[in-house]
Design a protein around this motif. Structure first.
Motif, PDB file in Angstrom:
ATOM      1  N   TYR A  69      36.119  29.306  33.971  1.00  0.00           N
ATOM      2  CA  TYR A  69      36.854  29.859  35.109  1.00  0.00           C
ATOM      3  C   TYR A  69      37.967  30.809  34.678  1.00  0.00           C
ATOM      4  CZ  TYR A  69      40.494  26.455  34.028  1.00  0.00           C
ATOM      5  OH  TYR A  69      41.472  25.741  33.400  1.00  0.00           O
ATOM      6  N   ASP A  70      38.280  30.870  33.380  1.00  0.00           N
ATOM      7  CA  ASP A  70      39.338  31.743  32.883  1.00  0.00           C
ATOM      8  C   ASP A  70      38.856  33.152  32.531  1.00  0.00           C
ATOM      9  OD1 ASP A  70      41.309  29.873  33.146  1.00  0.00           O
ATOM     10  OD2 ASP A  70      41.251  29.220  31.060  1.00  0.00           O
TER      11      ASP A  70
ATOM     12  N   CYS B 234      30.386  33.191  34.058  1.00  0.00           N
ATOM     13  CA  CYS B 234      31.431  32.983  35.072  1.00  0.00           C
ATOM     14  C   CYS B 234      31.544  31.512  35.464  1.00  0.00           C
ATOM     15  CB  CYS B 234      31.139  33.827  36.309  1.00  0.00           C
ATOM     16  SG  CYS B 234      31.226  35.606  36.013  1.00  0.00           S
TER      17      CYS B 234
ATOM     18  N   THR C 154      34.100  35.190  42.046  1.00  0.00           N
ATOM     19  CA  THR C 154      34.711  34.640  40.835  1.00  0.00           C
ATOM     20  C   THR C 154      35.965  35.390  40.391  1.00  0.00           C
ATOM     21  OG1 THR C 154      33.315  36.020  39.421  1.00  0.00           O
ATOM     22  CG2 THR C 154      32.497  33.808  39.976  1.00  0.00           C
TER      23      THR C 154
END
Length: 138
Positions: free
Chosen positions: A77-78, A73, A112
């Motif tokens: 970040y995608d 994670c 997240t």
């Protein structure tokens, strides 16, 4: 969000996970990660999903696996979805550690915005009531 796909050996957990991986890839605007202990799903999931084997990274136990998931994670970040097959083969069959493991993952998921899916080979009655909200029985 955390979802646990619960059932005994041969109940279709992996098949359901494969379907979920492929559905997540279709719906995701980001990256989908599928994790397994050893290479078995290579030809079953679409190539757009990232397939990782924990044996490659010497992952053993709940703490190491949580760190591995948090690192995925943090490193990208995608990532929108992380799907894990054969959870007990990766972390061991210590039922007492599962509530804390999934509580930490729940917090990670919220922070997240990553969805986590796990296959768990057991009866729902074997699990602590603290994690029943995450369960999806076959």
């Amino acid at each position: 969000m955390i979802k646990l796909i619960i059932g005994n050996k041969g109940s279709g957990k992996t098949k359901r996970l494969i379907e979920q991986v492929n559905a997540c890839v279709e719906a995701s605007d980001g990256n989908v990660v599928c994790i397994e202990k050893e290479p078995k799903l290579t030809f079953d999931i679409v190539s757009k999903a990232r397939l990782l084997e924990t044996d490659t990274y010497l992952i053993k136990g709940h703490k190491a696996f949580y760190g591995f998931l948090a690192g995925i994670c943090a490193g990208n970040y995608d990532v929108t979805d992380v799907l894990v097959d054969a959870t007990f083969k990766i972390v061991g069959r210590d039922y007492d550690k599962l509530p804390q493991f999934f509580e930490m993952l729940s917090e990670l998921s919220e922070a997240t915005d990553v969805n986590f899916y796990f296959t768990i080979s057991c009866d729902k009655e074997d699990l602590s009531v603290e994690i029943f909200d995450y369960c999806e029985e076959l």
